[in-house]
Design a protein around this motif. Structure first.
Motif, PDB file in Angstrom:
ATOM      1  N   PHE A 357       0.864  -1.184  -0.067  1.00 23.35           N
ATOM      2  CA  PHE A 357       0.035  -0.138  -0.049  1.00 23.35           C
ATOM      3  C   PHE A 357       0.902   1.265   0.071  1.00 23.35           C
ATOM      4  O   PHE A 357       1.964   1.375   0.599  1.00 23.35           O
ATOM      5  CB  PHE A 357      -0.854  -0.005   1.156  1.00 23.35           C
ATOM      6  CG  PHE A 357      -2.032  -0.937   1.128  1.00 23.35           C
ATOM      7  CD1 PHE A 357      -3.229  -0.428   0.666  1.00 23.35           C
ATOM      8  CD2 PHE A 357      -2.076  -2.304   1.499  1.00 23.35           C
ATOM      9  CE1 PHE A 357      -4.239  -1.154   0.552  1.00 23.35           C
ATOM     10  CE2 PHE A 357      -2.893  -3.061   1.285  1.00 23.35           C
ATOM     11  CZ  PHE A 357      -4.294  -2.574   0.578  1.00 23.35           C
ATOM     12  N   ASP A 358       0.255   2.238  -0.559  1.00 18.10           N
ATOM     13  CA  ASP A 358       0.852   3.903  -0.404  1.00 18.10           C
ATOM     14  C   ASP A 358      -0.276   4.464   0.233  1.00 18.10           C
ATOM     15  O   ASP A 358      -1.178   4.706  -0.632  1.00 18.10           O
ATOM     16  CB  ASP A 358       1.094   4.043  -1.823  1.00 18.10           C
ATOM     17  CG  ASP A 358       1.620   5.670  -1.705  1.00 18.10           C
ATOM     18  OD1 ASP A 358       1.741   6.343  -0.739  1.00 18.10           O
ATOM     19  OD2 ASP A 358       1.786   6.547  -2.854  1.00 18.10           O
ATOM     20  N   GLY A 359      -0.487   4.639   1.581  1.00 16.80           N
ATOM     21  CA  GLY A 359      -1.545   5.180   2.077  1.00 16.80           C
ATOM     22  C   GLY A 359      -2.634   4.121   2.003  1.00 16.80           C
ATOM     23  O   GLY A 359      -2.443   2.889   2.380  1.00 16.80           O
ATOM     24  N   ASP A 360      -3.705   4.576   1.582  1.00 15.38           N
ATOM     25  CA  ASP A 360      -4.749   3.607   1.580  1.00 15.38           C
ATOM     26  C   ASP A 360      -4.916   2.979  -0.015  1.00 15.38           C
ATOM     27  O   ASP A 360      -5.791   2.432  -0.413  1.00 15.38           O
ATOM     28  CB  ASP A 360      -6.223   4.249   2.092  1.00 15.38           C
ATOM     29  CG  ASP A 360      -6.355   5.547   1.509  1.00 15.38           C
ATOM     30  OD1 ASP A 360      -5.629   6.049   0.748  1.00 15.38           O
ATOM     31  OD2 ASP A 360      -7.649   6.028   1.621  1.00 15.38           O
ATOM     32  N   TRP A 361      -3.907   3.522  -0.806  1.00 10.05           N
ATOM     33  CA  TRP A 361      -3.890   3.190  -2.180  1.00 10.05           C
ATOM     34  C   TRP A 361      -3.020   1.847  -2.400  1.00 10.05           C
ATOM     35  O   TRP A 361      -1.963   1.730  -1.791  1.00 10.05           O
ATOM     36  CB  TRP A 361      -3.322   4.086  -3.183  1.00 10.05           C
ATOM     37  CG  TRP A 361      -3.985   5.551  -3.361  1.00 10.05           C
ATOM     38  CD1 TRP A 361      -3.880   6.476  -2.557  1.00 10.05           C
ATOM     39  CD2 TRP A 361      -4.903   5.780  -4.055  1.00 10.05           C
ATOM     40  NE1 TRP A 361      -4.884   7.639  -2.899  1.00 10.05           N
ATOM     41  CE2 TRP A 361      -5.502   7.054  -3.809  1.00 10.05           C
ATOM     42  CE3 TRP A 361      -5.742   4.886  -5.227  1.00 10.05           C
ATOM     43  CZ2 TRP A 361      -6.490   7.643  -4.776  1.00 10.05           C
ATOM     44  CZ3 TRP A 361      -6.587   5.635  -5.987  1.00 10.05           C
ATOM     45  CH2 TRP A 361      -6.894   6.893  -5.987  1.00 10.05           C
ATOM     46  N   PHE A 362      -3.784   0.875  -3.018  1.00  8.44           N
ATOM     47  CA  PHE A 362      -3.101  -0.355  -3.159  1.00  8.44           C
ATOM     48  C   PHE A 362      -2.397  -0.336  -4.390  1.00  8.44           C
ATOM     49  O   PHE A 362      -2.779   0.015  -5.663  1.00  8.44           O
ATOM     50  CB  PHE A 362      -4.261  -1.576  -3.278  1.00  8.44           C
ATOM     51  CG  PHE A 362      -3.627  -2.991  -3.751  1.00  8.44           C
ATOM     52  CD1 PHE A 362      -2.838  -3.563  -2.757  1.00  8.44           C
ATOM     53  CD2 PHE A 362      -3.586  -3.397  -4.752  1.00  8.44           C
ATOM     54  CE1 PHE A 362      -2.111  -4.915  -3.018  1.00  8.44           C
ATOM     55  CE2 PHE A 362      -2.810  -4.788  -5.174  1.00  8.44           C
ATOM     56  CZ  PHE A 362      -2.168  -5.314  -4.167  1.00  8.44           C
TER      57      PHE A 362
END
Ligand code: MCA
Ligand code: AMP
Length: 488
Positions: A357-362
């Motif tokens: 993940f990049d923060g809440d981005w997969f």
């Protein structure tokens, strides 16, 4: 009633599942799955011996009714891989058909036979109750570039979200009769292909195993939708010339859907030209379920995976982490997604979950461009060590490790090469322990099939005196080219 299957108790006589000459109505399914749900209720987790049979469908529905997370197992998985999955997921029991023989790796587990025909009266199963949307529903094992497969934990919310978004994109209803021959231990065959129709109150007809004849028969006999991986559509495209029955059957279908890998434009074109039916592509991943699709009510878009599904946020990200702002069909970025359709974690792997993940981005690892109409075209993958063969994701590293355990192998590297039928074919580059008597290609393929799974076996083996390495000693896979393409 379950939140996932609102149609389960609506009309007892409606056909639900058909596998060959065995079938269940919704009433019969509610009875069988309900009684099994009572039996396994309260278990921490169960494994499911996922043969292409009614038992697998009943077992999955039962676990979901009971709120017990279920781990589908590929019955052809070899010793090392099944051992890993069982040790990692620690199921309390394994659900299997009464006639199934289970291998040693499952030896210590309690076995629960899946009932298919139980008296319907009084067997409605547990009372309706609300389940936490984020509670785990399925744990599906998926390969990475290195190491053994990881268990993607899929919550109930993700399953409901993805299936309802697909219903929106495809106008998928309870009147649809879905035909397919996909394996039932992955997202495509099990979640989309079995839970999908059941959530809509429609029917699934499973072919047991994919065949052109099976597709022809079932579509000609009332099937409205077909799901398949590109290899299956390639085989249909190859069979179309001269097969009037198949041509008519495909032409009569409402929707032909391909996914799990890219369908070559040539196969799109051959099928559309012969049948007048476009194939619709959708794009997903075990961890994300479905992200995009060409909509059933939109113009056909061969070579594109369509637009983000309802509820899916999608961005393209440059190498330096900045989002691509262009909608130009040219600027390439990594696809990242967020939304209620995502998995929650890799089981027992907080490190791998954090990295994904990049923060809440997969981070999908898939590289794509985006056109002015927001449609996405996938152009490649970030990791060269992932191979997609027949729609199966295969990590080069796990095959290399298995090969290195063979006594005839000193060094091994694994690559994927283009294959007209499989999309990519697994190629093993091997430095034999004894150059005078290298192991046979068949022996190495059987070794990998027995340790991991038959679909992971190398289809081509090339022997070398040494692997190409850089100054640091790292294998240079780009220098491993098919004979005759050394400088390509
Ligand atoms: C051959 N076999 C062997 C060996 N050689 N067994 C043991 N040792 C060996 N050395 C056996 C195989 O087990 C198989 O057995 C038979 O020979 C043929 O094998 P194979 O050549 O691999 O089969 P195929 O006919 O070429 O398979 C093509 C296929 C298959 C049907 C398209 O690849 C397939 O089902 N793909 C679907 C993958 C999929 O569902 N992916 C979804 C994951 P037997 O004859 O007994 O079978 S991706 C996903 O879920 C995401 C979310 C998504 O987007 O969808
Ligand atoms: P898996 O991990 O087995 O679920 O496979 C997921 C991967 O399959 C994605 O990351 C993509 O690389 C690939 N994939 C799925 N659908 C498509 C599609 N329609 N076109 C291209 N690649 C696809």
């Amino acid at each position: 009633m379950s939140d996932l299957f609102p149609a389960l108790h609506a009309d007892a006589d409606r056909p639900a599942l058909r596998f060959g000459d065995r079938s269940l109505t919704y009433g019969e399914l509610a009875g069988a799955a309900g009684s099994l749900a009572v039996r396994i209720g309260g278990a921490s987790r169960v494994a499911l011996w996922a043969t292409p049979t009614l038992e697998t469908a009943v077992g999955a529905v039962a676990a979901l009714l009971a709120g017990v997370p279920v781990v589908p197992l590929n019955p052809k998985t070899g010793e090392r891989e099944s051992g890993h999955i069982v040790a990692d997921s620690a199921p309390a029991a394994v659900l299997a058909g009464p006639a199934d023989e289970l291998p040693g790796a499952l030896g210590g587990l309690e076995r629960v036979d899946v009932p298919v025909h139980v008296p319907v009266a009084g067997a409605r199963g547990p009372l309706p109750r609300d389940m936490e949307p984020l509670s785990p529903a399925l744990i599906v094992y998926t390969s990475g570039t290195t190491g053994p497969p990881k268990g993607a934990v899929l919550p109930r919310r993700a399953i409901a979200t993805t299936l309802d978004a697909l219903a929106d994109a495809w106008q998928w209803t309870g009147d649809d009769v879905l035909v397919h021959g996909l394996p039932l231990f992955h997202v495509h065959g099990l979640i989309l292909g079995v839970l999908g129709p059941l959530r809509r109150g429609g029917q699934v007809r499973h072919l047991g195993r994919f065949s052109v004849e099976g597709v022809t028969r079932e579509l000609a006999d009332g099937g409205t939708m077909l799901f398949g991986v590109p290899t299956m559509y390639h085989r249909l495209a190859e069979a179309l010339p001269g097969d009037r029955g198949l041509t008519k059957a495909l032409a009569g279908a409402r929707l032909l859907v391909s996914g799990s890998a890219a369908l070559p434009v040539h196969d799109h074109e051959r099928i559309a030209a012969a049948t007048g039916r476009p194939v619709v592509e959708r794009y997903g991943m075990t961890e994300t379920l479905m992200n995009t699709s060409v909509r059933a009510d939109a113009e056909p878009l061969p070579g594109s995976v369509g637009v983000p599904l309802r509820g899916v946020e999608l961005r393209l990200v440059e190498e330096d982490g900045s989002p691509v702002t262009a909608y130009d069909g040219e600027t390439i970025g990594e696809i990242q997604v967020r939304g209620d359709h995502l998995f929650t974690e890799y089981l027992n792997r907080p490190d791998a979950t954090a990295q994904a993940f990049d923060g809440d981005w997969f981070r999908t690892g898939d590289m794509a461009v985006r056109a002015a109409d927001s449609s996405i075209r996938i152009v490649g993958r970030k990791a060269t060590d992932l191979i997609k063969s027949g729609g199966y994701k295969i990590g080069a590293g796990e095959i290399e490790n298995a090969l290195l355990e063979h006594e005839g192998v000193r060094e091994a590297a694994v690559t994927g090469e283009p294959d007209a039928d499989l999309g990519e074919r697994v190629v093993a580059w091997v430095v034999p322990a004894d150059p005078g008597s290298p192991p046979s290609a068949e022996a190495l393929a059987s070794h990998v099939a027995a340790q991991l799974a038959p679909h992971k076996r190398p289809r081509t083996v090339r022997f070398l005196d040494a692997l190409p390495r850089n100054d640091m000693g790292k294998i240079m896979k780009r220098a491993l080219r098919p004979p005759g393409r050394a400088g390509a």
